[in-house]
Write a protein that holds these residues in place. Structure first.
Motif, PDB file in Angstrom:
ATOM      1  N   ASN A 112       0.207 -18.911   7.441  1.00 33.10           N
ATOM      2  CA  ASN A 112      -0.600 -19.295   8.596  1.00 33.10           C
ATOM      3  C   ASN A 112      -2.102 -19.338   8.315  1.00 33.10           C
ATOM      4  O   ASN A 112      -2.886 -19.502   9.243  1.00 33.10           O
ATOM      5  N   PHE A 113      -2.504 -19.172   7.056  1.00 34.62           N
ATOM      6  CA  PHE A 113      -3.924 -19.274   6.723  1.00 34.62           C
ATOM      7  C   PHE A 113      -4.312 -20.738   6.566  1.00 34.62           C
ATOM      8  O   PHE A 113      -3.630 -21.512   5.889  1.00 34.62           O
ATOM      9  N   ARG A 137     -16.617 -22.190   3.641  1.00 33.57           N
ATOM     10  CA  ARG A 137     -15.287 -22.292   4.249  1.00 33.57           C
ATOM     11  C   ARG A 137     -15.039 -21.116   5.179  1.00 33.57           C
ATOM     12  O   ARG A 137     -15.410 -19.978   4.880  1.00 33.57           O
ATOM     13  N   LEU A 138     -14.394 -21.403   6.292  1.00 29.48           N
ATOM     14  CA  LEU A 138     -13.891 -20.382   7.200  1.00 29.48           C
ATOM     15  C   LEU A 138     -12.408 -20.242   6.914  1.00 29.48           C
ATOM     16  O   LEU A 138     -11.707 -21.244   6.793  1.00 29.48           O
ATOM     17  N   ILE A 139     -11.927 -19.040   6.810  1.00 27.82           N
ATOM     18  CA  ILE A 139     -10.489 -18.815   6.669  1.00 27.82           C
ATOM     19  C   ILE A 139      -9.982 -18.390   8.048  1.00 27.82           C
ATOM     20  O   ILE A 139     -10.432 -17.396   8.609  1.00 27.82           O
ATOM     21  N   ILE A 140      -9.060 -19.162   8.565  1.00 33.07           N
ATOM     22  CA  ILE A 140      -8.533 -18.982   9.911  1.00 33.07           C
ATOM     23  C   ILE A 140      -7.048 -18.649   9.821  1.00 33.07           C
ATOM     24  O   ILE A 140      -6.320 -19.242   9.029  1.00 33.07           O
ATOM     25  N   HIS A 141      -6.610 -17.706  10.640  1.00 23.62           N
ATOM     26  CA  HIS A 141      -5.171 -17.448  10.791  1.00 23.62           C
ATOM     27  C   HIS A 141      -4.755 -18.207  12.050  1.00 23.62           C
ATOM     28  O   HIS A 141      -5.185 -17.885  13.156  1.00 23.62           O
ATOM     29  N   ARG A 142      -3.932 -19.217  11.856  1.00 25.62           N
ATOM     30  CA  ARG A 142      -3.591 -20.134  12.945  1.00 25.62           C
ATOM     31  C   ARG A 142      -2.093 -20.069  13.244  1.00 25.62           C
ATOM     32  O   ARG A 142      -1.267 -20.282  12.357  1.00 25.62           O
ATOM     33  N   THR A 143      -1.759 -19.785  14.492  1.00 21.42           N
ATOM     34  CA  THR A 143      -0.374 -19.833  14.966  1.00 21.42           C
ATOM     35  C   THR A 143      -0.335 -20.764  16.181  1.00 21.42           C
ATOM     36  O   THR A 143      -1.363 -21.316  16.586  1.00 21.42           O
ATOM     37  N   ASP A 144       0.845 -20.918  16.766  1.00 22.03           N
ATOM     38  CA  ASP A 144       0.974 -21.790  17.937  1.00 22.03           C
ATOM     39  C   ASP A 144       0.163 -21.282  19.126  1.00 22.03           C
ATOM     40  O   ASP A 144      -0.273 -22.071  19.963  1.00 22.03           O
ATOM     41  N   THR A 145      -0.048 -19.974  19.191  1.00 20.77           N
ATOM     42  CA  THR A 145      -0.699 -19.394  20.364  1.00 20.77           C
ATOM     43  C   THR A 145      -2.078 -18.798  20.099  1.00 20.77           C
ATOM     44  O   THR A 145      -2.731 -18.354  21.035  1.00 20.77           O
ATOM     45  N   SER A 146      -2.524 -18.777  18.831  1.00 21.16           N
ATOM     46  CA  SER A 146      -3.813 -18.127  18.574  1.00 21.16           C
ATOM     47  C   SER A 146      -4.512 -18.691  17.349  1.00 21.16           C
ATOM     48  O   SER A 146      -3.893 -19.277  16.460  1.00 21.16           O
ATOM     49  N   LEU A 147      -5.829 -18.491  17.344  1.00 21.69           N
ATOM     50  CA  LEU A 147      -6.686 -18.746  16.185  1.00 21.69           C
ATOM     51  C   LEU A 147      -7.489 -17.469  15.954  1.00 21.69           C
ATOM     52  O   LEU A 147      -8.099 -16.939  16.879  1.00 21.69           O
ATOM     53  N   LEU A 148      -7.482 -16.972  14.718  1.00 23.48           N
ATOM     54  CA  LEU A 148      -8.224 -15.759  14.402  1.00 23.48           C
ATOM     55  C   LEU A 148      -9.112 -16.041  13.194  1.00 23.48           C
ATOM     56  O   LEU A 148      -8.619 -16.417  12.119  1.00 23.48           O
ATOM     57  N   LEU A 149     -10.417 -15.883  13.367  1.00 26.77           N
ATOM     58  CA  LEU A 149     -11.348 -16.034  12.253  1.00 26.77           C
ATOM     59  C   LEU A 149     -11.230 -14.804  11.371  1.00 26.77           C
ATOM     60  O   LEU A 149     -11.425 -13.677  11.828  1.00 26.77           O
ATOM     61  N   CYS A 150     -10.887 -15.005  10.076  1.00 28.19           N
ATOM     62  CA  CYS A 150     -10.644 -13.873   9.177  1.00 28.19           C
ATOM     63  C   CYS A 150     -11.726 -13.684   8.131  1.00 28.19           C
ATOM     64  O   CYS A 150     -12.027 -12.545   7.768  1.00 28.19           O
ATOM     65  N   LEU A 186      -3.689 -23.867   3.732  1.00 28.68           N
ATOM     66  CA  LEU A 186      -3.779 -23.333   2.373  1.00 28.68           C
ATOM     67  C   LEU A 186      -2.379 -23.235   1.764  1.00 28.68           C
ATOM     68  O   LEU A 186      -1.493 -22.597   2.328  1.00 28.68           O
ATOM     69  N   ASP A 187      -2.200 -23.858   0.617  1.00 28.05           N
ATOM     70  CA  ASP A 187      -0.901 -23.888  -0.053  1.00 28.05           C
ATOM     71  C   ASP A 187      -0.636 -22.642  -0.877  1.00 28.05           C
ATOM     72  O   ASP A 187       0.499 -22.211  -0.993  1.00 28.05           O
ATOM     73  N   ARG A 188      -1.650 -22.070  -1.470  1.00 26.47           N
ATOM     74  CA  ARG A 188      -1.459 -20.947  -2.400  1.00 26.47           C
ATOM     75  C   ARG A 188      -1.774 -19.597  -1.770  1.00 26.47           C
ATOM     76  O   ARG A 188      -2.081 -18.652  -2.464  1.00 26.47           O
TER      77      ARG A 188
END
Length: 114
Positions: free
Chosen positions: A13-14, A24-37, A6-8
């Motif tokens: 990390n969204f 749509r699923l909004i996910i918080h994505r980092t190198d070590t985790s995925l979190l469904l928000c 997501l650009d805006r």
């Protein structure tokens, strides 16, 4: 499923995951985790993500979902009003007095124009 960054969003990390053409699923994505928000229709999900971010609490270290509230305030810039300078006519009372003398009495030069 297709991941889309997501650009805006306030949080870099969204990501959005397309479930179908609308959901749509909004996910918080980092190198070590995925979190469904969040899950919603396309526009509502993107609007939700545009106003939130995930932060680490400074004392507890727990993840917290923060809603960002912005205030939009209309500012009215007022333009100065230009008032025309009224030049009083030179009455017969001062007809015999020269412009030079009137200036020496403190009369503004604009008032002397005939």
């Amino acid at each position: 499923m297709r991941f889309h960054k997501l650009d805006r969003s306030k949080d870099p990390n969204f990501w959005s995951v397309s479930v179908n053409m609308d959901i749509r699923l909004i996910i918080h994505r980092t190198d070590t985790s995925l979190l469904l928000c969040y899950v919603d229709h396309h526009d509502a999900a993107y609007a939700w993500a545009s106003r939130r971010r995930i932060e680490q609490h400074p004392k507890t270290g727990a993840a917290q979902l923060v809603e960002i509230r912005e205030t939009v305030e209309e500012i009215i810039i007022q333009q100065p009003i230009k008032v025309p300078v009224l030049v009083p006519p030179k009455s017969s009372l001062f007809a015999s007095v020269s412009d030079d003398d009137l200036l020496s009495y403190g009369i503004p030069p604009e008032w002397l124009s005939r």
